[in-house]
Motif scaffolding. Structure first.
Motif, short mmCIF file in Angstrom:
data_model
loop_
_atom_site.label_atom_id
_atom_site.label_comp_id
_atom_site.label_asym_id
_atom_site.label_seq_id
_atom_site.Cartn_x
_atom_site.Cartn_y
_atom_site.Cartn_z
N ASP A 65 71.13 -3.31 -56.14
CA ASP A 65 72.28 -2.29 -55.89
C ASP A 65 72.09 -0.88 -56.69
O ASP A 65 71.91 0.23 -56.35
CB ASP A 65 73.68 -2.45 -56.04
CG ASP A 65 74.16 -3.44 -54.82
OD1 ASP A 65 73.43 -3.32 -53.63
OD2 ASP A 65 74.74 -4.34 -55.02
N SER A 111 74.28 -2.59 -42.23
CA SER A 111 73.82 -1.86 -42.98
C SER A 111 74.42 -1.41 -44.10
O SER A 111 75.68 -1.94 -44.39
CB SER A 111 73.51 -0.25 -42.49
OG SER A 111 74.43 0.34 -42.23
N THR A 112 73.85 -0.88 -45.42
CA THR A 112 74.51 -0.64 -46.42
C THR A 112 74.20 0.90 -46.86
O THR A 112 73.12 1.50 -46.73
CB THR A 112 74.19 -1.31 -47.75
OG1 THR A 112 74.54 -2.57 -47.37
CG2 THR A 112 74.78 -0.81 -48.95
N TYR A 162 74.23 3.78 -49.79
CA TYR A 162 74.20 3.95 -51.10
C TYR A 162 74.26 5.40 -51.49
O TYR A 162 73.66 6.25 -50.64
CB TYR A 162 72.78 3.51 -51.85
CG TYR A 162 72.59 1.86 -51.67
CD1 TYR A 162 73.14 1.18 -52.61
CD2 TYR A 162 72.16 1.25 -50.77
CE1 TYR A 162 73.29 -0.24 -52.60
CE2 TYR A 162 72.00 -0.09 -50.61
CZ TYR A 162 72.66 -0.58 -51.50
OH TYR A 162 72.40 -2.14 -51.61
N HIS A 211 81.67 7.57 -41.29
CA HIS A 211 81.15 6.21 -41.68
C HIS A 211 81.87 5.25 -41.06
O HIS A 211 81.22 4.23 -40.21
CB HIS A 211 81.29 6.03 -43.12
CG HIS A 211 80.50 4.96 -43.58
ND1 HIS A 211 79.50 5.01 -44.54
CD2 HIS A 211 81.06 3.36 -43.36
CE1 HIS A 211 78.96 3.61 -44.64
NE2 HIS A 211 79.99 2.90 -44.14
N GLY A 265 78.27 -0.13 -42.20
CA GLY A 265 78.58 -1.25 -43.27
C GLY A 265 78.90 -0.74 -44.49
O GLY A 265 79.68 0.33 -44.70
N ARG A 266 78.68 -1.70 -45.60
CA ARG A 266 79.20 -1.51 -46.94
C ARG A 266 78.73 -0.11 -47.49
O ARG A 266 77.64 0.43 -47.15
CB ARG A 266 78.47 -2.58 -47.64
CG ARG A 266 78.63 -2.65 -49.19
CD ARG A 266 78.09 -3.93 -49.86
NE ARG A 266 78.08 -4.02 -51.13
CZ ARG A 266 77.31 -3.88 -52.28
NH1 ARG A 266 75.93 -4.28 -51.77
NH2 ARG A 266 77.21 -3.98 -53.38
N ILE A 267 79.61 0.49 -48.43
CA ILE A 267 78.99 1.59 -49.05
C ILE A 267 79.12 1.25 -50.83
O ILE A 267 80.02 0.42 -51.00
CB ILE A 267 80.42 2.81 -49.20
CG1 ILE A 267 80.47 3.21 -47.43
CG2 ILE A 267 80.16 3.83 -50.06
CD1 ILE A 267 81.68 3.82 -47.35
N VAL A 268 78.11 1.86 -51.20
CA VAL A 268 77.98 1.37 -52.88
C VAL A 268 77.76 2.86 -53.45
O VAL A 268 76.80 3.66 -52.84
CB VAL A 268 76.83 0.62 -52.94
CG1 VAL A 268 76.77 0.34 -54.60
CG2 VAL A 268 76.82 -0.94 -52.65
N ASP A 291 81.89 -0.72 -52.78
CA ASP A 291 81.88 -0.87 -54.35
C ASP A 291 81.48 0.10 -55.05
O ASP A 291 80.52 1.00 -55.00
CB ASP A 291 80.59 -2.15 -54.33
CG ASP A 291 81.08 -3.63 -53.84
OD1 ASP A 291 81.92 -3.84 -54.18
OD2 ASP A 291 80.42 -3.86 -52.77
#
Length: 159
Positions: free
Chosen positions: A7, A77-78, A80, A93, A99-102, A139
């Motif tokens: 990440d 998906s992610t 960043y 989004h 999917g996930r966000i960082v 995250d």
């Protein structure tokens, strides 16, 4: 899920894109879309300097993903990003099912820094992503990148 070494590597690319935006006279934000297999599918930087304040990289990712990925691919998906999504980008989004966000730096951090520098707040409340879209996996911030992000923001926004 905690931010891991992979990440951080992806976030460093976002910081590079943010630096590119700053060097082009734009606000320092950059984002990368990674699919479920770990491949970078799309990346962009802020492009708001010409007046279209919707040209955020996270919003561009949502548009690109809708046109090029299936709902199933988007879900795993992610995204960043150098800075936490604004409410517009968080909504986009969520609506397209990414999917996930960082993120490297939070909206709260940026708001605090801007206030410290005497910069007036923008026209949109800097809400946390999960206030706008409570179902998203998020995250951040990444403490390892705080000083770098603060310096980029200072270069653009500090009077």
């Amino acid at each position: 899920m905690a931010i891991d070494a992979e990440d951080l590597q992806r976030l460093r690319r976002c910081v590079e894109l943010a630096r590119e935006a700053l060097e082009a006279g734009d606000e320092p934000f950059g984002s990368v879309l990674v699919d479920g297999d770990g491949r970078i599918r799309f990346e962009d930087r802020n492009r708001v300097k010409d007046g279209d304040r919707t040209r955020h990289p996270e919003f561009e990712i949502a548009r690109w993903a809708t046109a090029h990925m299936s709902p199933e691919e988007r879900a795993v998906s992610t995204v960043y990003t150098s800075g936490e999504h604004c409410p517009m980008c968080a909504a986009a989004h969520a609506w397209v099912g990414l999917g996930r966000i960082v993120y490297a730096a939070s909206s709260e951090q940026l708001s605090r820094w801007l206030a410290e520098w005497g910069v007036a707040p923008g026209p949109v409340a800097p809400l946390p992503i999960t206030t706008v879209a409570p179902g998203l996996v998020v995250d951040g911030p990444a403490p390892e990148l705080t000083d770098t992000m603060r310096a980029l923001y200072a270069a653009k926004f500090r009077p």
